[in-house]
Scaffold this motif. Sequence first.
Motif, PDB file in Angstrom:
ATOM      1  N   ASN A   1      26.685  17.654  34.517  1.00 37.52           N
ATOM      2  CA  ASN A   1      26.777  16.864  35.649  1.00 37.52           C
ATOM      3  C   ASN A   1      26.633  17.789  37.027  1.00 37.52           C
ATOM      4  OD1 ASN A   1      26.798  14.434  36.961  1.00 37.52           O
ATOM      5  ND2 ASN A   1      29.174  14.081  37.043  1.00 37.52           N
TER       6      ASN A   1
ATOM      7  N   ARG B   1      29.513  19.337  38.403  1.00 29.54           N
ATOM      8  CA  ARG B   1      30.714  18.632  38.645  1.00 29.54           C
ATOM      9  C   ARG B   1      31.660  18.587  37.201  1.00 29.54           C
ATOM     10  NH1 ARG B   1      27.182  15.997  41.960  1.00 29.54           N
ATOM     11  NH2 ARG B   1      26.329  14.767  40.364  1.00 29.54           N
ATOM     12  N   ASN B   2      31.290  19.063  36.314  1.00 30.16           N
ATOM     13  CA  ASN B   2      32.062  19.066  35.099  1.00 30.16           C
ATOM     14  C   ASN B   2      32.008  20.527  34.633  1.00 30.16           C
ATOM     15  OD1 ASN B   2      33.386  18.615  32.839  1.00 30.16           O
ATOM     16  ND2 ASN B   2      31.823  17.985  31.525  1.00 30.16           N
TER      17      ASN B   2
END
Length: 387
Positions: free
Chosen positions: A161, A164-165
């Motif tokens: 992501n 974001r991960n």
Amino acid sequence: MSNETFTELFQDKTISRSALQPGSRVEATVVGISGDTIFLDAGGKSEGILNAAELRDQSGNLAIAAGDRVQVFFLAARGGEMVFTTRLGSGQTSSRELEEAYLSGIPVEGKVTGEVKGGFSVTVAGQRGFCPYSQMDIRKVEQAEDYFDKTFAFKVIEFGNQGRNLILSARAVLEEQRQQEREQLKARLAEGMQVKGTVTSIRDFGAFVDIGGVDGLIPISELAWGQTERVDDVLSRGQQVEVVIKRLDWDSERISLSLRETLENPWDNVTQRYPVGSIHQGKVSRLTDFGAFVTLEPGIDGLLHISKLGMGKRIHHPREVLATGQELTVKIESIDTDQKRLALTPEDYTAKESMKEQTAAPIPKESPSMGTLGDLLQRQMKKNTKK
């Protein structure tokens, strides 16, 4: 260092930038330091720069100087300069660079901000990541709060992501470091050496100590010259110690250490401190079928044979007249320094043997402490008779 001086250092070198890809790991030499920039010689393949902040300690001091060698990763070519790093995340880092770190194994710098289900929340370059408990350290995480608000190097083991991960592992970085240190230690360490270390773990059977990249075990029997009941009576986690290497087995990764061999051996001058015939106070440490062991000081135990007990009356076990932990006044009967053995008798043993045929009870000797062994035995036997 001026730009002119830096240029002169490389004017005779052939630079091959195409040989380096993002994530390539090289050992470089520090050739100069100017402000926040460290200039590096990467062995004729490239020259480059490194942010000095990466190598400053908590006080802002540089832990490196010109001529030192440092392990670095090639990050990118920017404005005609080859940029290197020891880890990402200490400054402005883009999502693309984090992805490069994931793909190429470049460490990233992250700060542990708290505990979440299954592990820790970690901030890396302004982004939130997750580090499972099992990936936070080489050893088992015992106190999560020990890691809060501290900065560590991590490997990105999952990237999704657009960053974001992030799943992170500090353990992967530590294992790489320890493997390098282990190879260096294999060439440097030898059995019999005395080295410094840090206690990393306390167990019932001993203590594990980090001696500079590998852990060794101090068995409970090697903690002190005397008998040790509990390891944490002697050592604590995080304590700095000096130990002697007893055994090195690199194949099975077992290192045995001794703390007691760094301490004075109480048997070295035992004949001066406990000459034959001298009187001493001791404490019963162990009862056996054949007698009682009496501790005179840590590491010095003597045997009070069962034949010397009972005031001339035969007993079947020392527990009939003695108890563990009981204090006694004893006399040194003999010393065997080779076998490290002391034979003891009750302080008034000879007097009692000469009087044992008399019907009257012997007059007890005065003692500055709690009386002679004969006094104690008489009281104990009276108690047994009443029972």
